[in-house]
Design a protein around this motif. Sequence first.
Motif, PDB file in Angstrom:
ATOM      1  N   ALA A 153       0.792  -1.232   0.000  1.00  0.00           N
ATOM      2  CA  ALA A 153       0.000   0.000   0.000  1.00  0.00           C
ATOM      3  C   ALA A 153       0.824   1.281   0.000  1.00  0.00           C
ATOM      4  O   ALA A 153       0.401   2.289  -0.540  1.00  0.00           O
ATOM      5  CB  ALA A 153      -0.935   0.005   1.215  1.00  0.00           C
ATOM      6  N   VAL A 154       2.013   1.229   0.601  1.00  0.00           N
ATOM      7  CA  VAL A 154       2.737   2.488   0.851  1.00  0.00           C
ATOM      8  C   VAL A 154       3.722   2.841  -0.268  1.00  0.00           C
ATOM      9  O   VAL A 154       4.039   2.019  -1.109  1.00  0.00           O
ATOM     10  CB  VAL A 154       3.476   2.427   2.211  1.00  0.00           C
ATOM     11  CG1 VAL A 154       2.488   2.307   3.350  1.00  0.00           C
ATOM     12  CG2 VAL A 154       4.480   1.275   2.246  1.00  0.00           C
ATOM     13  N   CYS A 155       4.195   4.100  -0.224  1.00  0.00           N
ATOM     14  CA  CYS A 155       5.112   4.616  -1.259  1.00  0.00           C
ATOM     15  C   CYS A 155       6.473   3.960  -1.239  1.00  0.00           C
ATOM     16  O   CYS A 155       7.058   3.685  -2.265  1.00  0.00           O
ATOM     17  CB  CYS A 155       5.352   6.102  -1.034  1.00  0.00           C
ATOM     18  SG  CYS A 155       4.109   7.104  -1.752  1.00  0.00           S
ATOM     19  N   ARG A 156       7.018   3.793  -0.082  1.00  0.00           N
ATOM     20  CA  ARG A 156       8.333   3.167   0.069  1.00  0.00           C
ATOM     21  C   ARG A 156       8.223   2.176   1.223  1.00  0.00           C
ATOM     22  O   ARG A 156       7.612   2.478   2.235  1.00  0.00           O
ATOM     23  CB  ARG A 156       9.412   4.207   0.417  1.00  0.00           C
ATOM     24  CG  ARG A 156       9.617   5.281  -0.627  1.00  0.00           C
ATOM     25  CD  ARG A 156      10.474   4.779  -1.792  1.00  0.00           C
ATOM     26  NE  ARG A 156      10.755   5.845  -2.725  1.00  0.00           N
ATOM     27  CZ  ARG A 156       9.964   6.188  -3.750  1.00  0.00           C
ATOM     28  NH1 ARG A 156       8.825   5.554  -3.944  1.00  0.00           N
ATOM     29  NH2 ARG A 156      10.305   7.166  -4.576  1.00  0.00           N
ATOM     30  N   THR A 157       8.846   1.024   1.053  1.00  0.00           N
ATOM     31  CA  THR A 157       8.702  -0.009   2.076  1.00  0.00           C
ATOM     32  C   THR A 157       9.851   0.014   3.079  1.00  0.00           C
ATOM     33  O   THR A 157      10.320  -1.005   3.553  1.00  0.00           O
ATOM     34  CB  THR A 157       8.632  -1.405   1.419  1.00  0.00           C
ATOM     35  OG1 THR A 157       9.800  -1.553   0.610  1.00  0.00           O
ATOM     36  CG2 THR A 157       7.397  -1.562   0.577  1.00  0.00           C
ATOM     37  N   ASN A 158      10.302   1.225   3.423  1.00  0.00           N
ATOM     38  CA  ASN A 158      11.449   1.343   4.338  1.00  0.00           C
ATOM     39  C   ASN A 158      11.013   1.574   5.781  1.00  0.00           C
ATOM     40  O   ASN A 158      11.819   1.925   6.630  1.00  0.00           O
ATOM     41  CB  ASN A 158      12.363   2.494   3.873  1.00  0.00           C
ATOM     42  CG  ASN A 158      11.605   3.813   3.782  1.00  0.00           C
ATOM     43  OD1 ASN A 158      10.443   3.896   4.172  1.00  0.00           O
ATOM     44  ND2 ASN A 158      12.264   4.845   3.279  1.00  0.00           N
TER      45      ASN A 158
END
Length: 347
Positions: free
Chosen positions: A118-123
């Motif tokens: 779902a999110v922009c970056r998986t950090n």
Amino acid sequence: MGIVQYGDDPSTEFNLKTHTNSKDLRNAIEKIPQRGGLSNAGKALSFVNKNFFLDANGNRGGAPNVVVVVVDGWPTDQVEEASRLARESGINIFFVTVEAATEIEKQNVIEPNFVDKAVCRTNGFYSINVPSWFSLHKVVQPLVKRVCDTDRLACSKTCLNSADIGFVIDGSSSVGTGNFRTVLQFVANISKEFEISDTDTRIGAVQYTYEQRLEFSFDKYSTKQDVLSAIKRISYWSGGTSTGAAISYATEQLFSKSKPNKRKIMILITDGRSYDDVSVPAMAAHQNGVIAYSIGVAWAAQDELEAIATDPDKEHSFFVDEFDNLYRFVNQLIQNICTEFNSQPRN
């Protein structure tokens, strides 16, 4: 800020311009009744993407759009596709998950790793997991800090991450092999300034002589490295110069497959007068929402360059006397693309 509550279906409790001070906002939040139902977060994200961030609802063009999704356990529908579309609209999605699924409950989770999808970056920047509702208050400050860190909001729309850029490259005999390599270097130098991925800026390329060839489409490569390698691999064709037909071909083969929320930018590079009419195909491209930049080298005709370019011509049309001076226009071109982007209203 505003609030959308979701269960089976989402609904707006209040929008971005309903309350203008924190006292009214707090009172309104306390009065929200719980609706119950399922936990259809995917449906809620689709709803927010289509309905929430509209100018009519108080959206401000220059401010980053942020959604904080609070989910109990796990969603009861799929979030990946709805999230992707929301991110492509420039929405930064944060997920706050409360009480994650236990080992036994994991078999009930419809979409494993739903947060990463779902999110922009998986950090880890865009997601916070809270072990229980009792500790929810502890994440307020860390979350506020992240939402306010505008430099790291990777999904915000900028001139560098929200375009579909199609290069239309003259491969006629008069260009010659050496100069064609110089043109490709120019194309690469422009491309590398953009943030390239399948949800950010995408690059496509057409080469033309009398005929046209789709070198690669927008959805072919989704990393900067792959795009730059593909540009390097374009082989010189050699032949006549039918620029009008090439513009029509690019409109149909490249830009018709552009995403609706991307700016369609055509950058055409030619070194001579066209054998066919350019003004009618160029007008059709402009009417289809294509922003056209024309770059003429050596024997290119000024009247044609201006006909191809979007108005005002002086900001969209460039002329250079020889191929080796093309590099001088890279920064100017990027600057003009960004100035134009920043002057446009956008939701």
